[in-house]
Design a protein around this motif. Sequence first.
Motif, PDB file in Angstrom:
ATOM      1  N   ASN A 236      44.631  44.884   8.370  1.00  0.00           N
ATOM      2  CA  ASN A 236      45.835  44.091   8.633  1.00  0.00           C
ATOM      3  C   ASN A 236      46.128  43.911  10.117  1.00  0.00           C
ATOM      4  O   ASN A 236      46.619  42.850  10.533  1.00  0.00           O
ATOM      5  N   GLU A 237      45.847  44.942  10.928  1.00  0.00           N
ATOM      6  CA  GLU A 237      46.243  44.897  12.335  1.00  0.00           C
ATOM      7  C   GLU A 237      45.079  44.650  13.295  1.00  0.00           C
ATOM      8  O   GLU A 237      45.296  44.185  14.416  1.00  0.00           O
ATOM      9  N   VAL A 238      43.846  44.979  12.873  1.00  0.00           N
ATOM     10  CA  VAL A 238      42.694  44.822  13.764  1.00  0.00           C
ATOM     11  C   VAL A 238      41.713  43.781  13.215  1.00  0.00           C
ATOM     12  O   VAL A 238      40.680  43.513  13.806  1.00  0.00           O
ATOM     13  N   ASN A 239      42.047  43.216  12.051  1.00  0.00           N
ATOM     14  CA  ASN A 239      41.219  42.175  11.435  1.00  0.00           C
ATOM     15  C   ASN A 239      39.798  42.649  11.120  1.00  0.00           C
ATOM     16  O   ASN A 239      38.833  41.899  11.262  1.00  0.00           O
ATOM     17  N   VAL A 240      39.679  43.899  10.661  1.00  0.00           N
ATOM     18  CA  VAL A 240      38.387  44.418  10.218  1.00  0.00           C
ATOM     19  C   VAL A 240      38.263  44.133   8.725  1.00  0.00           C
ATOM     20  O   VAL A 240      39.000  44.702   7.923  1.00  0.00           O
ATOM     21  N   PRO A 241      37.371  43.228   8.311  1.00  0.00           N
ATOM     22  CA  PRO A 241      37.272  42.868   6.896  1.00  0.00           C
ATOM     23  C   PRO A 241      36.658  43.982   6.057  1.00  0.00           C
ATOM     24  O   PRO A 241      35.828  44.760   6.542  1.00  0.00           O
ATOM     25  N   GLN A 242      37.059  44.065   4.793  1.00  0.00           N
ATOM     26  CA  GLN A 242      36.559  45.129   3.926  1.00  0.00           C
ATOM     27  C   GLN A 242      35.070  44.993   3.662  1.00  0.00           C
ATOM     28  O   GLN A 242      34.397  45.982   3.345  1.00  0.00           O
ATOM     29  N   GLU A 243      34.523  43.783   3.826  1.00  0.00           N
ATOM     30  CA  GLU A 243      33.112  43.553   3.513  1.00  0.00           C
ATOM     31  C   GLU A 243      32.154  44.286   4.436  1.00  0.00           C
ATOM     32  O   GLU A 243      30.961  44.409   4.133  1.00  0.00           O
ATOM     33  N   ILE A 244      32.646  44.779   5.576  1.00  0.00           N
ATOM     34  CA  ILE A 244      31.736  45.447   6.521  1.00  0.00           C
ATOM     35  C   ILE A 244      31.998  46.947   6.621  1.00  0.00           C
ATOM     36  O   ILE A 244      31.381  47.632   7.439  1.00  0.00           O
ATOM     37  N   ILE A 245      32.913  47.463   5.800  1.00  0.00           N
ATOM     38  CA  ILE A 245      33.292  48.875   5.917  1.00  0.00           C
ATOM     39  C   ILE A 245      32.498  49.728   4.933  1.00  0.00           C
ATOM     40  O   ILE A 245      32.467  49.463   3.732  1.00  0.00           O
ATOM     41  N   HIS A 246      31.863  50.760   5.462  1.00  0.00           N
ATOM     42  CA  HIS A 246      31.094  51.716   4.666  1.00  0.00           C
ATOM     43  C   HIS A 246      31.682  53.106   4.901  1.00  0.00           C
ATOM     44  O   HIS A 246      31.654  53.634   6.023  1.00  0.00           O
ATOM     45  N   LEU A 247      32.228  53.713   3.857  1.00  0.00           N
ATOM     46  CA  LEU A 247      32.759  55.076   3.929  1.00  0.00           C
ATOM     47  C   LEU A 247      31.681  56.059   3.476  1.00  0.00           C
ATOM     48  O   LEU A 247      31.036  55.848   2.443  1.00  0.00           O
ATOM     49  N   ILE A 248      31.512  57.145   4.229  1.00  0.00           N
ATOM     50  CA  ILE A 248      30.579  58.207   3.853  1.00  0.00           C
ATOM     51  C   ILE A 248      31.364  59.514   3.824  1.00  0.00           C
ATOM     52  O   ILE A 248      32.031  59.863   4.798  1.00  0.00           O
ATOM     53  N   GLY A 249      31.299  60.234   2.706  1.00  0.00           N
ATOM     54  CA  GLY A 249      32.015  61.502   2.586  1.00  0.00           C
ATOM     55  C   GLY A 249      31.059  62.633   2.271  1.00  0.00           C
ATOM     56  O   GLY A 249      30.154  62.496   1.450  1.00  0.00           O
ATOM     57  N   GLN A 250      31.263  63.764   2.914  1.00  0.00           N
ATOM     58  CA  GLN A 250      30.383  64.926   2.784  1.00  0.00           C
ATOM     59  C   GLN A 250      31.072  66.028   1.981  1.00  0.00           C
ATOM     60  O   GLN A 250      32.180  66.452   2.311  1.00  0.00           O
ATOM     61  N   GLY A 251      30.411  66.505   0.898  1.00  0.00           N
ATOM     62  CA  GLY A 251      30.973  67.589   0.108  1.00  0.00           C
ATOM     63  C   GLY A 251      32.325  67.205  -0.470  1.00  0.00           C
ATOM     64  O   GLY A 251      32.470  66.174  -1.142  1.00  0.00           O
ATOM     65  N   PRO A 252      33.381  67.985  -0.224  1.00  0.00           N
ATOM     66  CA  PRO A 252      34.713  67.638  -0.734  1.00  0.00           C
ATOM     67  C   PRO A 252      35.228  66.327  -0.163  1.00  0.00           C
ATOM     68  O   PRO A 252      36.023  65.634  -0.799  1.00  0.00           O
ATOM     69  N   ALA A 253      34.763  65.958   1.032  1.00  0.00           N
ATOM     70  CA  ALA A 253      35.190  64.699   1.655  1.00  0.00           C
ATOM     71  C   ALA A 253      34.629  63.488   0.920  1.00  0.00           C
ATOM     72  O   ALA A 253      35.125  62.366   1.107  1.00  0.00           O
ATOM     73  N   ALA A 254      33.609  63.669   0.073  1.00  0.00           N
ATOM     74  CA  ALA A 254      33.131  62.558  -0.758  1.00  0.00           C
ATOM     75  C   ALA A 254      34.242  62.110  -1.700  1.00  0.00           C
ATOM     76  O   ALA A 254      34.430  60.909  -1.944  1.00  0.00           O
TER      77      ALA A 254
END
Length: 434
Positions: A236-254
């Motif tokens: 909303n504020e930085v105009n980063v589209p969801q199509e380019i976002i990759h979340l990586i979570g390790q262990g409990p952070a997954a």
Amino acid sequence: MNTLRTLCVMGCLMAATLATPHSGSQKRSNSLNDYENPSNWVSPSEIEQLPMLKDVTLRRLEEMTVDDGATLLDRLYHLSMFNRVFKPDYVPEPNKIKGYIVGERGEKIEFNLNTFVQTVKRQPNFGNDEVTIFIEGLPQSWNHVSKANRKLVQAYEQRYNLQPYAGQSDSNEQKSSSEEQENQRRKQNQEKDDTTTGNLVVITLGDLIEDFEQYATLNVERIGEIIGDRIVQLTNEVNVPQEIIHLIGQGPAAHVAGVAGRQYTRQTGHKLRRITGLDPSKLYAVSDKKLSGLARGDADFVDAIHTSAYGMGTQARLADVDFYPNGPDTGVPGADNVVEASLRATRYFAESVRPGNERNFPAVAASSYKEYKQNNGYGKRAYMGIATSYDIRGDYMLQVNSKSPFGRNTPAHTQSGYHSTHESWKEQEQKNFA
């Protein structure tokens, strides 16, 4: 008496009258078709042998064999499920959850979750290409953790053509022969893409987990919602589209990453591009009213790598595609304890991120490692790691090496059935817009 023992003895005495418990450790089947009943895993005498919760530490798990560590964690997990001993009440304050953006020169640009969006706004060209957010799940003060996380960050620095930062280099670390082989293979790979750019964000949540009780009672729902809200702000504020976002979570952070993805969808009506779980942990404390943790549907594509399925991780199918290196087991080749085994998922993914190594981990659909080894897999080939294609579904098995480079490049056997070649998301997009 240990609080955990006190709360569990009565329930397990009742369970013992309903089922015959197995004594000692139990050999896993290396298959995904078995789901154990908690009452079959523990007996009152085994409860009395459990250590005090404050004595269950990463150091203790590192000092135990893989099987012994896995047995201890399994007993704690099944007891927690039986009596709901653990409550998800550990929620660090947002200003305590810190992280950093890797700058164009490899420098660390630090923030906490309260200042994250403002820090991003000061970065030129942020969000022009890929944005990868890595949420650490274990404390960096431990050697296996810091090494695995460092490898992943360095891999993305190479992938995104970020210049090495002298202050972050390992001046005393000698380059191993395996790393030299890996670099040589990368240079020889004709598919190397020097034009890839992107931004790497690291959230050091793991540094706030000081003991097993905090690990077990981490409120993944609340923390995930907080991080999800920050990602909404990025859009909303930085105009980063969801199509380019990759979340990586390790262990409990997954699981935190999964909840963050759901929160993003609730707030925007859109899904993030991808969420990757690196050996998602067991959930010891869950809410009775909510679906907790990582699940398929949390993003357009969800993948998980299970390297300690019966140890620190979970054997449960969580994603669109679940990878089980050497089959679902307590560990993987070369790992001496469950902590190291769990972190191999991070090492494998890091290896695949390095340019030229994207297809180091070919895998075949199968419901057990035995089925895979006996050439009875379903035949459809996929690649574990950064190059995993978005159209695959199900459980995939593969073999890995005990030392780096971990990838074997080709399956151990030619599987029966149809082999399908898949393209990466970027190749697919290039064709779509050509």
